[in-house]
Write a protein that holds these residues in place. Structure first.
Motif, PDB file in Angstrom:
ATOM      1  N   ASP A  21       4.309   0.179  -2.118  1.00  0.00           N
ATOM      2  CA  ASP A  21       3.264   0.380  -3.117  1.00  0.00           C
ATOM      3  C   ASP A  21       3.757   0.106  -4.528  1.00  0.00           C
ATOM      4  O   ASP A  21       3.104   0.456  -5.512  1.00  0.00           O
ATOM      5  CB  ASP A  21       2.750   1.823  -3.020  1.00  0.00           C
ATOM      6  N   GLU A  31       3.354   7.217  -0.514  1.00  0.00           N
ATOM      7  CA  GLU A  31       3.482   5.892  -1.114  1.00  0.00           C
ATOM      8  C   GLU A  31       4.928   5.726  -1.554  1.00  0.00           C
ATOM      9  O   GLU A  31       5.598   6.704  -1.897  1.00  0.00           O
ATOM     10  CB  GLU A  31       2.546   5.758  -2.319  1.00  0.00           C
ATOM     11  N   ALA A  88       4.182  -2.557  -6.536  1.00  0.00           N
ATOM     12  CA  ALA A  88       3.467  -3.377  -7.514  1.00  0.00           C
ATOM     13  C   ALA A  88       2.293  -2.612  -8.113  1.00  0.00           C
ATOM     14  O   ALA A  88       2.112  -2.555  -9.336  1.00  0.00           O
ATOM     15  CB  ALA A  88       3.004  -4.672  -6.858  1.00  0.00           C
ATOM     16  N   ALA A  89       1.482  -1.991  -7.252  1.00  0.00           N
ATOM     17  CA  ALA A  89       0.321  -1.259  -7.748  1.00  0.00           C
ATOM     18  C   ALA A  89       0.744  -0.053  -8.581  1.00  0.00           C
ATOM     19  O   ALA A  89       0.131   0.251  -9.622  1.00  0.00           O
ATOM     20  CB  ALA A  89      -0.549  -0.817  -6.572  1.00  0.00           C
ATOM     21  N   LEU A  90       1.790   0.628  -8.157  1.00  0.00           N
ATOM     22  CA  LEU A  90       2.229   1.805  -8.901  1.00  0.00           C
ATOM     23  C   LEU A  90       2.839   1.430 -10.241  1.00  0.00           C
ATOM     24  O   LEU A  90       2.639   2.137 -11.248  1.00  0.00           O
ATOM     25  CB  LEU A  90       3.230   2.610  -8.059  1.00  0.00           C
ATOM     26  N   ARG A  91       3.559   0.348 -10.288  1.00  0.00           N
ATOM     27  CA  ARG A  91       4.118  -0.087 -11.570  1.00  0.00           C
ATOM     28  C   ARG A  91       2.996  -0.412 -12.564  1.00  0.00           C
ATOM     29  O   ARG A  91       3.074  -0.060 -13.750  1.00  0.00           O
ATOM     30  CB  ARG A  91       5.010  -1.318 -11.370  1.00  0.00           C
ATOM     31  N   GLN A  92       1.971  -1.064 -12.081  1.00  0.00           N
ATOM     32  CA  GLN A  92       0.832  -1.377 -12.945  1.00  0.00           C
ATOM     33  C   GLN A  92       0.150  -0.087 -13.429  1.00  0.00           C
ATOM     34  O   GLN A  92      -0.181   0.034 -14.607  1.00  0.00           O
ATOM     35  CB  GLN A  92      -0.155  -2.262 -12.187  1.00  0.00           C
ATOM     36  N   TRP A  93      -0.031   0.857 -12.528  1.00  0.00           N
ATOM     37  CA  TRP A  93      -0.677   2.127 -12.882  1.00  0.00           C
ATOM     38  C   TRP A  93       0.165   2.907 -13.875  1.00  0.00           C
ATOM     39  O   TRP A  93      -0.354   3.459 -14.853  1.00  0.00           O
ATOM     40  CB  TRP A  93      -0.882   2.928 -11.603  1.00  0.00           C
ATOM     41  N   ILE A  97       7.735   3.654  -4.060  1.00  0.00           N
ATOM     42  CA  ILE A  97       8.077   2.757  -5.161  1.00  0.00           C
ATOM     43  C   ILE A  97       9.585   2.788  -5.327  1.00  0.00           C
ATOM     44  O   ILE A  97      10.207   3.860  -5.281  1.00  0.00           O
ATOM     45  CB  ILE A  97       7.371   3.170  -6.477  1.00  0.00           C
TER      46      ILE A  97
END
Length: 380
Positions: free
Chosen positions: A368, A69, A370-375, A71
Protein backbone atom coordinates in the motif's frame (compact mmCIF):
# COMPACT_ATOMS: atom_id res chain seq x y z
CA UNK A 1 -23.23 -4.11 8.96
CA UNK A 2 -23.09 -3.18 12.66
CA UNK A 3 -20.38 -0.64 13.42
CA UNK A 4 -17.33 -2.12 15.08
CA UNK A 5 -16.01 -0.62 18.34
CA UNK A 6 -12.77 0.60 16.77
CA UNK A 7 -14.20 1.91 13.51
CA UNK A 8 -12.45 5.21 12.75
CA UNK A 9 -9.40 4.39 14.90
CA UNK A 10 -6.10 4.69 13.03
CA UNK A 11 -3.19 2.60 14.30
CA UNK A 12 0.39 3.35 13.27
CA UNK A 13 2.18 0.05 13.74
CA UNK A 14 5.95 0.43 14.02
CA UNK A 15 6.34 -2.98 15.69
CA UNK A 16 7.74 -6.21 14.36
CA UNK A 17 8.04 -9.92 15.14
CA UNK A 18 5.13 -11.02 17.41
CA UNK A 19 4.00 -9.09 20.51
CA UNK A 20 3.29 -5.78 18.75
CA UNK A 21 1.99 -7.25 15.47
CA UNK A 22 -0.37 -9.63 17.30
CA UNK A 23 -1.75 -6.73 19.35
CA UNK A 24 -2.37 -4.57 16.28
CA UNK A 25 -3.91 -7.49 14.40
CA UNK A 26 -6.48 -7.95 17.17
CA UNK A 27 -7.18 -4.20 17.04
CA UNK A 28 -7.78 -4.59 13.30
CA UNK A 29 -10.22 -7.41 14.04
CA UNK A 30 -12.19 -4.86 16.08
CA UNK A 31 -12.38 -2.41 13.21
CA UNK A 32 -9.21 -0.31 13.51
CA UNK A 33 -7.30 0.69 10.40
CA UNK A 34 -3.75 -0.58 10.92
CA UNK A 35 -0.87 0.76 8.86
CA UNK A 36 2.22 -1.39 9.26
CA UNK A 37 5.53 0.42 8.79
CA UNK A 38 8.30 -1.91 7.62
CA UNK A 39 11.94 -1.77 6.57
CA UNK A 40 12.44 -1.43 2.81
CA UNK A 41 13.72 -4.58 1.16
CA UNK A 42 13.24 -7.02 4.02
CA UNK A 43 10.20 -5.86 5.96
CA UNK A 44 9.21 -7.40 9.27
CA UNK A 45 11.80 -9.95 10.46
CA UNK A 46 9.15 -12.67 10.53
CA UNK A 47 8.67 -12.52 6.76
CA UNK A 48 11.84 -14.65 6.67
CA UNK A 49 10.96 -16.93 9.62
CA UNK A 50 10.46 -20.08 7.60
CA UNK A 51 9.82 -22.75 6.63
CA UNK A 52 6.92 -23.24 6.36
CA UNK A 53 6.10 -20.64 3.74
CA UNK A 54 2.75 -19.12 2.83
CA UNK A 55 2.63 -17.27 -0.46
CA UNK A 56 5.34 -14.62 -0.57
CA UNK A 57 6.15 -14.73 3.15
CA UNK A 58 6.21 -17.13 6.07
CA UNK A 59 3.44 -18.87 7.98
CA UNK A 60 4.84 -17.07 11.04
CA UNK A 61 4.29 -13.64 9.46
CA UNK A 62 0.79 -14.61 8.36
CA UNK A 63 -0.12 -15.53 11.95
CA UNK A 64 0.12 -11.93 13.23
CA UNK A 65 -0.47 -9.56 10.33
CA UNK A 66 -3.88 -10.04 8.75
CA UNK A 67 -6.10 -7.06 7.92
CA UNK A 68 -3.26 -4.50 7.74
CA UNK A 69 -1.81 -2.14 5.16
CA UNK A 70 1.95 -2.09 4.55
CA UNK A 71 4.26 0.79 3.77
CA UNK A 72 8.05 0.48 3.58
CA UNK A 73 9.82 3.48 5.12
CA UNK A 74 13.52 3.93 5.76
CA UNK A 75 13.57 5.95 8.97
CA UNK A 76 17.18 6.93 8.32
CA UNK A 77 15.99 8.75 5.21
CA UNK A 78 14.82 12.29 5.99
CA UNK A 79 11.86 12.13 3.63
CA UNK A 80 10.66 8.78 4.87
CA UNK A 81 11.11 9.82 8.48
CA UNK A 82 8.92 12.85 7.82
CA UNK A 83 6.21 10.60 6.39
CA UNK A 84 6.47 8.39 9.49
CA UNK A 85 6.08 11.45 11.73
CA UNK A 86 3.04 12.52 9.72
CA UNK A 87 1.54 9.08 10.19
CA UNK A 88 2.12 9.24 13.95
CA UNK A 89 0.62 12.73 14.06
CA UNK A 90 -2.59 11.47 12.45
CA UNK A 91 -2.83 8.22 14.40
CA UNK A 92 -5.09 7.49 17.33
CA UNK A 93 -2.72 4.72 18.44
CA UNK A 94 1.03 4.28 17.91
CA UNK A 95 2.58 0.89 18.70
CA UNK A 96 6.33 0.26 18.70
CA UNK A 97 8.79 -2.25 20.13
CA UNK A 98 12.12 -0.66 19.29
CA UNK A 99 14.94 -0.60 21.81
CA UNK A 100 14.01 1.99 24.42
CA UNK A 101 14.93 5.47 23.20
CA UNK A 102 15.89 4.36 19.69
CA UNK A 103 13.09 6.26 17.96
CA UNK A 104 14.08 9.63 19.45
CA UNK A 105 16.57 10.27 16.64
CA UNK A 106 13.68 10.17 14.17
CA UNK A 107 11.28 12.31 16.19
CA UNK A 108 9.10 9.27 16.85
CA UNK A 109 9.65 8.93 20.59
CA UNK A 110 6.67 9.21 22.95
CA UNK A 111 7.37 12.78 24.08
CA UNK A 112 7.73 14.13 20.55
CA UNK A 113 4.73 12.26 19.16
CA UNK A 114 2.48 13.28 22.07
CA UNK A 115 3.60 16.91 21.78
CA UNK A 116 2.44 16.92 18.15
CA UNK A 117 -0.57 14.67 18.76
CA UNK A 118 -1.77 15.05 22.37
CA UNK A 119 -4.74 12.70 21.87
CA UNK A 120 -2.57 9.78 20.76
CA UNK A 121 -2.24 6.57 22.72
CA UNK A 122 1.42 5.63 22.37
CA UNK A 123 2.18 2.01 23.33
CA UNK A 124 5.77 0.86 23.83
CA UNK A 125 6.54 -2.85 24.19
CA UNK A 126 9.98 -3.70 25.61
CA UNK A 127 11.66 -6.69 27.14
CA UNK A 128 12.61 -5.25 30.50
CA UNK A 129 11.23 -1.72 30.68
CA UNK A 130 12.63 1.71 29.88
CA UNK A 131 14.69 2.11 33.08
CA UNK A 132 17.64 0.01 34.22
CA UNK A 133 16.62 -2.79 31.82
CA UNK A 134 16.36 -0.59 28.74
CA UNK A 135 19.51 -1.97 27.10
CA UNK A 136 18.62 -5.63 27.64
CA UNK A 137 17.42 -7.55 24.56
CA UNK A 138 13.74 -8.45 24.80
CA UNK A 139 13.20 -11.89 23.30
CA UNK A 140 10.43 -14.25 24.42
CA UNK A 141 12.79 -17.19 24.95
CA UNK A 142 15.16 -15.09 27.04
CA UNK A 143 12.31 -13.76 29.19
CA UNK A 144 10.95 -17.28 29.70
CA UNK A 145 14.43 -18.23 30.93
CA UNK A 146 15.29 -15.35 33.25
CA UNK A 147 11.67 -14.74 34.28
CA UNK A 148 11.24 -18.12 35.93
CA UNK A 149 8.76 -19.74 33.55
CA UNK A 150 11.30 -22.33 32.40
CA UNK A 151 12.05 -23.24 36.02
CA UNK A 152 8.49 -24.51 36.50
CA UNK A 153 8.18 -26.10 33.04
CA UNK A 154 9.45 -29.57 32.17
CA UNK A 155 9.94 -32.81 34.03
CA UNK A 156 10.78 -32.86 37.72
CA UNK A 157 14.55 -32.89 38.07
CA UNK A 158 15.03 -32.40 34.34
CA UNK A 159 16.35 -29.58 32.21
CA UNK A 160 14.23 -26.41 32.36
CA UNK A 161 12.02 -26.12 29.28
CA UNK A 162 10.44 -23.29 27.37
CA UNK A 163 6.76 -23.39 26.48
CA UNK A 164 6.07 -24.66 22.96
CA UNK A 165 5.02 -21.24 21.62
CA UNK A 166 6.21 -17.67 22.25
CA UNK A 167 3.72 -17.44 25.09
CA UNK A 168 5.15 -14.35 26.78
CA UNK A 169 5.00 -12.37 23.52
CA UNK A 170 1.35 -13.33 23.10
CA UNK A 171 0.46 -12.51 26.70
CA UNK A 172 2.21 -9.15 26.26
CA UNK A 173 0.14 -8.58 23.10
CA UNK A 174 -3.04 -9.12 25.12
CA UNK A 175 -1.75 -6.77 27.83
CA UNK A 176 -1.06 -4.20 25.12
CA UNK A 177 -4.60 -4.50 23.77
CA UNK A 178 -6.01 -4.14 27.29
CA UNK A 179 -3.85 -1.07 27.92
CA UNK A 180 -4.66 0.52 24.56
CA UNK A 181 -8.40 0.04 24.99
CA UNK A 182 -8.26 1.45 28.54
CA UNK A 183 -6.24 4.44 27.33
CA UNK A 184 -8.69 5.07 24.47
CA UNK A 185 -11.55 5.00 26.97
CA UNK A 186 -9.65 7.48 29.14
CA UNK A 187 -9.16 9.68 26.08
CA UNK A 188 -12.86 9.53 25.28
CA UNK A 189 -13.62 10.81 28.76
CA UNK A 190 -10.82 13.35 29.16
CA UNK A 191 -9.50 14.20 25.71
CA UNK A 192 -6.05 13.21 26.94
CA UNK A 193 -3.71 10.78 25.20
CA UNK A 194 -0.87 9.06 27.02
CA UNK A 195 2.17 6.83 26.82
CA UNK A 196 1.63 3.27 28.05
CA UNK A 197 4.40 0.73 28.52
CA UNK A 198 4.31 -3.06 28.37
CA UNK A 199 7.39 -5.07 29.27
CA UNK A 200 7.68 -8.80 28.78
CA UNK A 201 9.11 -9.50 32.22
CA UNK A 202 6.22 -7.78 34.02
CA UNK A 203 3.73 -9.57 31.79
CA UNK A 204 5.32 -12.90 32.65
CA UNK A 205 5.45 -12.23 36.39
CA UNK A 206 1.78 -11.23 36.35
CA UNK A 207 0.98 -14.48 34.52
CA UNK A 208 2.76 -16.81 36.96
CA UNK A 209 -0.44 -16.73 39.06
CA UNK A 210 -0.38 -19.34 41.82
CA UNK A 211 3.32 -20.05 41.27
CA UNK A 212 4.23 -16.42 41.95
CA UNK A 213 1.81 -16.31 44.88
CA UNK A 214 3.35 -19.48 46.32
CA UNK A 215 6.81 -17.92 46.26
CA UNK A 216 5.59 -14.60 47.74
CA UNK A 217 3.77 -16.51 50.47
CA UNK A 218 6.47 -18.99 51.47
CA UNK A 219 9.75 -17.62 50.13
CA UNK A 220 10.38 -21.01 48.51
CA UNK A 221 11.03 -21.32 44.79
CA UNK A 222 8.42 -23.46 42.98
CA UNK A 223 9.87 -26.28 40.94
CA UNK A 224 9.08 -28.08 37.72
CA UNK A 225 6.68 -30.96 38.22
CA UNK A 226 6.04 -32.15 34.69
CA UNK A 227 2.30 -32.38 34.15
CA UNK A 228 1.47 -32.40 37.85
CA UNK A 229 -0.10 -29.53 39.79
CA UNK A 230 1.70 -28.35 42.94
CA UNK A 231 -1.49 -28.02 44.98
CA UNK A 232 -4.06 -30.40 43.48
CA UNK A 233 -4.08 -34.17 42.87
CA UNK A 234 -4.87 -35.92 40.66
CA UNK A 235 -4.48 -32.99 38.27
CA UNK A 236 -2.09 -34.47 35.72
CA UNK A 237 -1.64 -36.99 32.94
CA UNK A 238 -2.25 -40.66 33.61
CA UNK A 239 -1.50 -43.72 31.48
CA UNK A 240 -4.51 -45.78 30.44
CA UNK A 241 -4.48 -49.08 28.56
CA UNK A 242 -3.69 -47.62 25.14
CA UNK A 243 -2.86 -43.93 25.63
CA UNK A 244 -2.40 -41.00 27.94
CA UNK A 245 -5.27 -39.00 29.39
CA UNK A 246 -5.42 -35.72 31.28
CA UNK A 247 -7.45 -35.73 34.49
CA UNK A 248 -8.31 -32.59 36.46
CA UNK A 249 -9.88 -33.51 39.78
CA UNK A 250 -10.29 -30.42 41.94
CA UNK A 251 -12.74 -31.65 44.59
CA UNK A 252 -13.04 -34.63 46.92
CA UNK A 253 -16.47 -35.56 45.52
CA UNK A 254 -14.94 -35.68 42.03
CA UNK A 255 -12.24 -38.04 43.28
CA UNK A 256 -14.86 -40.36 44.74
CA UNK A 257 -16.59 -40.42 41.34
CA UNK A 258 -13.26 -41.01 39.60
CA UNK A 259 -12.51 -44.00 41.81
CA UNK A 260 -15.91 -45.42 41.02
CA UNK A 261 -15.76 -45.07 37.21
CA UNK A 262 -12.32 -46.71 36.99
CA UNK A 263 -13.59 -49.66 39.06
CA UNK A 264 -11.46 -48.84 42.10
CA UNK A 265 -14.00 -47.43 44.60
CA UNK A 266 -11.82 -48.46 47.54
CA UNK A 267 -9.40 -45.66 46.72
CA UNK A 268 -11.90 -43.04 47.88
CA UNK A 269 -11.93 -44.58 51.36
CA UNK A 270 -8.16 -44.87 51.64
CA UNK A 271 -7.09 -42.23 54.22
CA UNK A 272 -4.12 -41.36 52.03
CA UNK A 273 -6.48 -40.20 49.29
CA UNK A 274 -9.61 -39.05 51.14
CA UNK A 275 -8.85 -35.32 50.88
CA UNK A 276 -6.97 -33.19 48.41
CA UNK A 277 -4.14 -32.28 50.85
CA UNK A 278 -3.72 -35.99 51.61
CA UNK A 279 -3.66 -36.85 47.90
CA UNK A 280 -1.01 -34.19 47.26
CA UNK A 281 1.10 -35.58 50.10
CA UNK A 282 0.76 -39.16 48.81
CA UNK A 283 0.81 -38.30 45.11
CA UNK A 284 3.26 -41.03 44.05
CA UNK A 285 1.18 -43.76 45.66
CA UNK A 286 -2.00 -42.20 44.27
CA UNK A 287 -0.71 -42.18 40.69
CA UNK A 288 0.47 -45.77 41.00
CA UNK A 289 -2.97 -46.89 42.18
CA UNK A 290 -4.82 -44.93 39.51
CA UNK A 291 -2.63 -46.17 36.68
CA UNK A 292 -2.95 -49.76 37.91
CA UNK A 293 -6.72 -49.42 37.56
CA UNK A 294 -6.54 -47.51 34.27
CA UNK A 295 -4.24 -50.13 32.72
CA UNK A 296 -7.34 -52.28 32.24
CA UNK A 297 -9.39 -49.53 30.54
CA UNK A 298 -8.88 -48.10 27.01
CA UNK A 299 -8.18 -44.35 27.08
CA UNK A 300 -11.28 -43.37 25.12
CA UNK A 301 -13.51 -45.50 27.35
CA UNK A 302 -11.97 -44.00 30.49
CA UNK A 303 -12.51 -40.47 29.21
CA UNK A 304 -16.10 -41.24 28.22
CA UNK A 305 -16.88 -42.59 31.66
CA UNK A 306 -15.24 -39.65 33.41
CA UNK A 307 -17.03 -37.03 31.36
CA UNK A 308 -20.35 -38.77 31.91
CA UNK A 309 -19.68 -38.55 35.65
CA UNK A 310 -18.75 -34.85 35.49
CA UNK A 311 -15.02 -35.40 35.87
CA UNK A 312 -12.86 -33.09 33.70
CA UNK A 313 -10.82 -35.40 31.47
CA UNK A 314 -9.57 -35.72 27.93
CA UNK A 315 -7.21 -37.73 25.79
CA UNK A 316 -3.88 -36.00 25.24
CA UNK A 317 -3.84 -34.94 21.61
CA UNK A 318 -1.96 -32.70 19.22
CA UNK A 319 -2.69 -29.51 17.31
CA UNK A 320 -4.61 -31.24 14.48
CA UNK A 321 -6.80 -33.04 17.00
CA UNK A 322 -7.37 -29.75 18.84
CA UNK A 323 -8.70 -28.11 15.67
CA UNK A 324 -10.82 -31.19 14.98
CA UNK A 325 -12.29 -30.99 18.50
CA UNK A 326 -13.10 -27.30 18.08
CA UNK A 327 -14.83 -28.09 14.79
CA UNK A 328 -16.90 -30.86 16.38
CA UNK A 329 -17.94 -28.50 19.16
CA UNK A 330 -19.11 -25.88 16.65
CA UNK A 331 -16.51 -23.31 17.74
CA UNK A 332 -15.54 -22.39 14.15
CA UNK A 333 -11.84 -22.20 15.01
CA UNK A 334 -10.56 -20.87 11.68
CA UNK A 335 -11.21 -18.05 9.26
CA UNK A 336 -10.45 -17.95 5.55
CA UNK A 337 -8.32 -15.23 3.96
CA UNK A 338 -8.72 -16.04 0.29
CA UNK A 339 -6.79 -17.79 -2.46
CA UNK A 340 -3.06 -18.15 -1.88
CA UNK A 341 -3.27 -17.82 1.88
CA UNK A 342 -3.81 -20.55 4.46
CA UNK A 343 -6.68 -20.39 6.90
CA UNK A 344 -5.98 -18.60 10.19
CA UNK A 345 -7.15 -19.01 13.74
CA UNK A 346 -10.15 -16.74 14.17
CA UNK A 347 -10.40 -13.83 16.59
CA UNK A 348 -10.87 -15.63 19.93
CA UNK A 349 -13.71 -13.56 21.42
CA UNK A 350 -17.38 -13.93 20.54
CA UNK A 351 -19.39 -10.72 20.91
CA UNK A 352 -23.14 -10.63 21.35
CA UNK A 353 -23.69 -7.34 19.51
CA UNK A 354 -21.28 -7.54 16.56
CA UNK A 355 -18.88 -9.79 14.69
CA UNK A 356 -15.20 -8.93 14.18
CA UNK A 357 -14.23 -7.38 10.87
CA UNK A 358 -14.02 -9.80 7.93
CA UNK A 359 -10.28 -10.48 7.70
CA UNK A 360 -8.12 -9.59 4.75
CA UNK A 361 -4.88 -11.30 3.84
CA UNK A 362 -1.61 -10.11 5.36
CA UNK A 363 -0.08 -7.52 3.03
CA UNK A 364 2.86 -7.97 0.74
CA UNK A 365 5.76 -5.71 1.69
CA UNK A 366 4.92 -2.09 0.74
CA UNK A 367 1.70 -3.28 -0.93
CA UNK A 368 0.00 0.00 0.00
CA UNK A 369 3.09 2.17 -0.14
CA UNK A 370 2.22 4.32 -3.14
CA UNK A 371 -1.27 5.23 -1.95
CA UNK A 372 -0.11 5.83 1.61
CA UNK A 373 2.78 8.02 0.55
CA UNK A 374 0.38 10.17 -1.45
CA UNK A 375 -2.04 10.37 1.49
CA UNK A 376 0.69 11.23 4.00
CA UNK A 377 2.24 13.83 1.71
CA UNK A 378 -1.07 15.65 1.44
CA UNK A 379 -2.04 18.32 3.98
CA UNK A 380 -4.37 17.23 6.82
Amino acid sequence: MTALPLDGILVADFSRVLAGPAATMWLADLGARVIKVERPGTGDDTRAFGPPWAGSSSAYFEAANRSKESIALDLADAGDAELARRLAARADVVVENFRSGALARYGLDPATVLAANPRAVYCSITGFGSGAGAALPGYDFLVQAVGGLMSVTGDAGGEPRKVGVALVDLLAAKDAVIGILAALRHRDASGEGQHIEIDLLSTLLASLANQASSYLTTGDAPRAMGNQHPSIAPYETLAAADGVIAVAVGADRQFRMLASVIDAPQLADDPRFATNPARVTHRAALVACLEEALARIPADVAVERMLAAGIPAGRVGDIPSAFALAERLGLEPTTELGEGHPAQVRHPVRYGAFRPAPPSAPPALDADGAALRQWLAADG
